[in-house]
Design a protein around this motif. Sequence first.
Motif, PDB file in Angstrom:
ATOM      1  N   ALA A 133       0.870  -1.186   0.000  1.00  0.00           N
ATOM      2  CA  ALA A 133       0.000   0.000   0.000  1.00  0.00           C
ATOM      3  C   ALA A 133       0.901   1.228   0.000  1.00  0.00           C
ATOM      4  CB  ALA A 133      -0.927   0.008   1.204  1.00  0.00           C
ATOM      5  N   ILE A 134       0.476   2.278  -0.698  1.00  0.00           N
ATOM      6  CA  ILE A 134       1.305   3.461  -0.904  1.00  0.00           C
ATOM      7  C   ILE A 134       0.486   4.710  -0.593  1.00  0.00           C
ATOM      8  CG2 ILE A 134       2.518   4.836  -2.654  1.00  0.00           C
ATOM      9  CD1 ILE A 134       3.152   2.170  -4.075  1.00  0.00           C
ATOM     10  N   ALA A 135       1.110   5.663   0.090  1.00  0.00           N
ATOM     11  CA  ALA A 135       0.495   6.969   0.339  1.00  0.00           C
ATOM     12  C   ALA A 135       1.321   8.034  -0.359  1.00  0.00           C
ATOM     13  CB  ALA A 135       0.407   7.258   1.831  1.00  0.00           C
ATOM     14  N   ALA A 136       0.618   8.910  -1.085  1.00  0.00           N
ATOM     15  CA  ALA A 136       1.311   9.930  -1.868  1.00  0.00           C
ATOM     16  C   ALA A 136       0.531  11.239  -1.843  1.00  0.00           C
ATOM     17  CB  ALA A 136       1.495   9.444  -3.306  1.00  0.00           C
ATOM     18  N   GLU A 137       1.124  12.271  -2.432  1.00  0.00           N
ATOM     19  CA  GLU A 137       0.541  13.607  -2.410  1.00  0.00           C
ATOM     20  C   GLU A 137      -0.788  13.682  -3.162  1.00  0.00           C
ATOM     21  OE1 GLU A 137       1.559  16.103  -0.723  1.00  0.00           O
ATOM     22  OE2 GLU A 137       3.690  15.836  -0.310  1.00  0.00           O
ATOM     23  N   SER A 138      -1.007  12.771  -4.079  1.00  0.00           N
ATOM     24  CA  SER A 138      -2.259  12.772  -4.839  1.00  0.00           C
ATOM     25  C   SER A 138      -2.620  11.345  -5.210  1.00  0.00           C
ATOM     26  CB  SER A 138      -2.125  13.613  -6.115  1.00  0.00           C
ATOM     27  OG  SER A 138      -1.254  12.979  -7.034  1.00  0.00           O
ATOM     28  N   GLU A 139      -3.879  11.144  -5.609  1.00  0.00           N
ATOM     29  CA  GLU A 139      -4.310   9.822  -6.057  1.00  0.00           C
ATOM     30  C   GLU A 139      -3.529   9.398  -7.293  1.00  0.00           C
ATOM     31  OE1 GLU A 139      -8.487  10.041  -6.736  1.00  0.00           O
ATOM     32  OE2 GLU A 139      -8.998  10.383  -4.630  1.00  0.00           O
ATOM     33  N   GLN A 140      -3.278  10.354  -8.182  1.00  0.00           N
ATOM     34  CA  GLN A 140      -2.584  10.022  -9.426  1.00  0.00           C
ATOM     35  C   GLN A 140      -1.154   9.550  -9.159  1.00  0.00           C
ATOM     36  OE1 GLN A 140      -4.294  12.862  -8.814  1.00  0.00           O
ATOM     37  NE2 GLN A 140      -6.100  12.477 -10.106  1.00  0.00           N
ATOM     38  N   ILE A 141      -0.473  10.212  -8.212  1.00  0.00           N
ATOM     39  CA  ILE A 141       0.892   9.795  -7.902  1.00  0.00           C
ATOM     40  C   ILE A 141       0.882   8.415  -7.253  1.00  0.00           C
ATOM     41  CG2 ILE A 141       2.927  10.309  -6.487  1.00  0.00           C
ATOM     42  CD1 ILE A 141       2.292  13.281  -6.847  1.00  0.00           C
ATOM     43  N   ALA A 142      -0.087   8.170  -6.360  1.00  0.00           N
ATOM     44  CA  ALA A 142      -0.171   6.856  -5.717  1.00  0.00           C
ATOM     45  C   ALA A 142      -0.415   5.763  -6.741  1.00  0.00           C
ATOM     46  CB  ALA A 142      -1.280   6.868  -4.659  1.00  0.00           C
ATOM     47  N   GLU A 143      -1.281   6.023  -7.711  1.00  0.00           N
ATOM     48  CA  GLU A 143      -1.547   5.042  -8.756  1.00  0.00           C
ATOM     49  C   GLU A 143      -0.312   4.826  -9.638  1.00  0.00           C
ATOM     50  OE1 GLU A 143      -4.919   6.712 -10.653  1.00  0.00           O
ATOM     51  OE2 GLU A 143      -6.322   6.132  -9.070  1.00  0.00           O
ATOM     52  N   GLN A 144       0.387   5.911  -9.950  1.00  0.00           N
ATOM     53  CA  GLN A 144       1.608   5.791 -10.745  1.00  0.00           C
ATOM     54  C   GLN A 144       2.661   4.986  -9.999  1.00  0.00           C
ATOM     55  OE1 GLN A 144       3.285   9.577 -11.859  1.00  0.00           O
ATOM     56  NE2 GLN A 144       5.006   8.674 -12.991  1.00  0.00           N
ATOM     57  N   ALA A 145       2.742   5.214  -8.692  1.00  0.00           N
ATOM     58  CA  ALA A 145       3.718   4.483  -7.877  1.00  0.00           C
ATOM     59  C   ALA A 145       3.424   2.990  -7.861  1.00  0.00           C
ATOM     60  CB  ALA A 145       3.726   5.044  -6.458  1.00  0.00           C
ATOM     61  N   LEU A 146       2.137   2.633  -7.776  1.00  0.00           N
ATOM     62  CA  LEU A 146       1.793   1.206  -7.788  1.00  0.00           C
ATOM     63  C   LEU A 146       2.275   0.527  -9.061  1.00  0.00           C
ATOM     64  CD1 LEU A 146      -1.812   0.732  -6.311  1.00  0.00           C
ATOM     65  CD2 LEU A 146       0.342  -0.125  -5.398  1.00  0.00           C
ATOM     66  N   LEU A 293      -1.590   2.638   9.430  1.00  0.00           N
ATOM     67  CA  LEU A 293      -0.146   2.414   9.466  1.00  0.00           C
ATOM     68  C   LEU A 293       0.585   3.345   8.502  1.00  0.00           C
ATOM     69  CD1 LEU A 293      -0.057  -1.497   9.682  1.00  0.00           C
ATOM     70  CD2 LEU A 293       0.397   0.153  11.516  1.00  0.00           C
ATOM     71  N   LEU A 294      -0.006   3.612   7.343  1.00  0.00           N
ATOM     72  CA  LEU A 294       0.596   4.577   6.411  1.00  0.00           C
ATOM     73  C   LEU A 294       0.648   5.970   7.037  1.00  0.00           C
ATOM     74  CD1 LEU A 294      -1.100   3.491   3.054  1.00  0.00           C
ATOM     75  CD2 LEU A 294       1.366   3.431   3.524  1.00  0.00           C
ATOM     76  N   ALA A 295      -0.436   6.360   7.722  1.00  0.00           N
ATOM     77  CA  ALA A 295      -0.467   7.683   8.359  1.00  0.00           C
ATOM     78  C   ALA A 295       0.593   7.799   9.443  1.00  0.00           C
ATOM     79  CB  ALA A 295      -1.859   7.943   8.938  1.00  0.00           C
ATOM     80  N   LYS A 296       0.813   6.720  10.170  1.00  0.00           N
ATOM     81  CA  LYS A 296       1.835   6.748  11.226  1.00  0.00           C
ATOM     82  C   LYS A 296       3.226   6.859  10.608  1.00  0.00           C
ATOM     83  CE  LYS A 296       2.849   4.690  15.660  1.00  0.00           C
ATOM     84  NZ  LYS A 296       2.426   3.700  16.674  1.00  0.00           N
ATOM     85  N   GLN A 297       3.453   6.104   9.542  1.00  0.00           N
ATOM     86  CA  GLN A 297       4.762   6.146   8.896  1.00  0.00           C
ATOM     87  C   GLN A 297       5.037   7.516   8.289  1.00  0.00           C
ATOM     88  OE1 GLN A 297       6.473   4.293   4.843  1.00  0.00           O
ATOM     89  NE2 GLN A 297       5.790   2.703   6.259  1.00  0.00           N
ATOM     90  N   ALA A 298       4.026   8.134   7.684  1.00  0.00           N
ATOM     91  CA  ALA A 298       4.220   9.419   7.007  1.00  0.00           C
ATOM     92  C   ALA A 298       4.174  10.598   7.964  1.00  0.00           C
ATOM     93  CB  ALA A 298       3.156   9.595   5.931  1.00  0.00           C
ATOM     94  N   GLY A 299       3.544  10.426   9.127  1.00  0.00           N
ATOM     95  CA  GLY A 299       3.354  11.542  10.041  1.00  0.00           C
ATOM     96  C   GLY A 299       2.381  12.573   9.505  1.00  0.00           C
ATOM     97  N   ARG A 300       1.484  12.117   8.630  1.00  0.00           N
ATOM     98  CA  ARG A 300       0.498  13.009   8.018  1.00  0.00           C
ATOM     99  C   ARG A 300      -0.830  12.256   7.880  1.00  0.00           C
ATOM    100  NH1 ARG A 300       3.717  15.469   2.849  1.00  0.00           N
ATOM    101  NH2 ARG A 300       1.599  16.135   2.289  1.00  0.00           N
TER     102      ARG A 300
END
Length: 783
Positions: A133-146, A293-300
Amino acid sequence: MSASYKPRVQRQFIGGYRPRIDAIQKAQGRAPYADDIISDRAYPGLLHARVLRSPYPRARIVHLDASKAAALPGVKAVLTYQDPEVARLKPTNAGWTDAVDTVSYEGMMWRKFRDRRVLGDYAAWAGDELGVAIAAESEQIAEQALKLVEVEWEQLPFVMDPLSAMQPEAPVIHPQIAEHNVLPPDPIGGPDIFLNKGDVEQGFASADVVLEMDTSHHNPTQGALDPWCCVAQWQDDRLTIVSNSYAADQTRMHVSQMLDLPIHKVRVISKYVGGQFGRGDTGDQPFFLFTALLAKQAGRPVKFKHTRHDSFHDTRQPALYHCKVGARTDGTITALHFKSIGDIGAHADHSVFALKFAPAEIAEAALAPVPNIKMESYAVYTNHIPGCMMRGVGNSQFNFIFGRMIDGLAERLDMDPIALSSKNFGHAWGSTPDQSLMAVLEAGAQRIGWQEKRHKPGAGLLVDGTRRRGVGFSLHPGWHTEWQEERRGQVQAKITLYPDGTVTLDAPTVETGTGSNTCNVLGCAEALGFLGVRPEDITWVATVDTDAGMRDCVQTDSAVSFLQSEVLAVAAQELKQKLLALAAPVLGADVDQLTITQGQIHAPGRSIGVKELLFQGDLVPLSVMVSRKPATQRTGVPYIASFAEVEVDTATGRTQVLKLVIVNDCGTVMYASGAEAQQIGGQVMAIGEALTEEIVYDPVHGVPLNFNLIDYKMPTIADMPEIEPVLLEVWRGAGEYGACGIGEGTLTCTPRAIANAVYNAIGARVDDIPITPEKVLQALGRI
């Protein structure tokens, strides 16, 4: 809609026709839904999460490399199945509870069927969440990262049919749970033969007529307009989740137990939900955990939301049913044997509820007069989408064979199926014929024109040379009476009265579009009638917040429409006693000498207004919070029925529903506008289930082909017939109102009513839904 219902008891607010309390908010777009309020403005620094989904029906990750994804600009957090915080998570399922009650990990309903790993390395259907699972600045970036994640897959043999999955040579989907893909017996569902009443074989031997039949019920999806959505945010070691889960307390328990957090360190907030139709009953979803868990890792703060494609996430459970029925020539049923094989898909969740729990309850609520009954069921893993909770869970599948049995047996005995039903069906606490059942069937028959329109199967007049018309019906016991809600435990509500006579009502329940919040406000106004309070004087607390300290009453069924009003009737009397105690010294009288009517407190020779009394004091509002369990007095159940008129084109196979009559005995109608809206709105799902809705798979590759709202055919307004809702008040339960919820069951009888009407029209059975033109032509021998 030909006529309004006639209430048994005339009340001031309960039972009336009026707009919903939030109608203007919703019409103006001001009602707060999760996707609206989880925004960059509300959550500065908001990140967006995406999760890997399996492209294969069954596969295992051999190797995963997310380094390129992590290096993509805008990516702020990456979780994989190899990370220790993920690997340590316990095996789970998405159905700890059906949301009626709040349970812990060890108290979950289906403890033997923990077949999910959060972000695990194994996929059991094409769409399963796993791996990363990936958290990014936007949905598009998260999808690109996947797309940058490198995955080496081991594709595994798969099986898409429950009968094939039961064979010894079939691939085993969850060997740690079911060695041969058939779920083992469990403490709640019981053994495979879960009901064995009397002597079924002797019952068949004593019968003059014995019939056998089969039906197939497919896998429609809930189609909720409001996709799953949540945001997770940490403040120090405390986690807050805002979501469209309609079970806030259960979501808190799930997250607390899976992440090993103290309960007071988890806060869950839910506002409005845009329909859920059973989806939320599998509410213990893995995405809450990996988002946190993503929110904890990112601090956001991190937001996760299903796309429309992702919303095809689980379905009604497909079921193959076989029925054998024996009867005497006078119509008395001597024996019934029902056997079902359920395609539970890739994960068990609440499958046993649909296959065993619901039919066993039906036997008690409708089949009590039948002396010999056997019920058996087999829940089978396949590599389909999980088949689980959907509006009318278990009841809709059973009704399709139940209504077929009634229609087929009546034809064989040359009886009217209405007469056959009245003779044989009733609940365990009543007598036969059941007054509620008779009233429901009589009302439906009259409104559809049963005597005038019913004819021998296939013998109706031709319309324009190729089209034939027919009528049919099906019946069912109601459910969601108060005694059937015992498992909920404490139901809570709080009334606060202010010095100016206005009221705040905190009856915690997430509004899902059913109108139960309006029922609560009407119930509150009714209970406070001695104050002259009107619905518009009451503010309903629309946000369910676990920090408020009151337990939510979840709209997993229709009982919320009256359960909290029963509590409010008690709370209003406690509030009344508080007012009298305040007034007694002011009026110089004993409490037992005082009365209150229309906001005036009367003593012998004197009186004072409630507002005047409260403004004399310290202006502290009066509050009463009541917590009580549902009444457990066994009062039986009311009945429901659908009557259908159809027109079938014998040249093209197309079936058109011309009219539906939907009859519900409610005990007490709490809110007529809302009840009729449920009766009418439920038919969109019912007609879709009967005629068009079906998930289609590529049989070679095992992948779904129509996870979209174009190829998955839901009915539109253009497909809807005339619908006549009929509300009755014949049966009565316990309590102030003695009501029974109706919203969940309004679609249950309609698919079978349509199927019976099709048979009446063309003289050929189609017992595999959806009833497509191809199936009609096959039944007619045209293809």
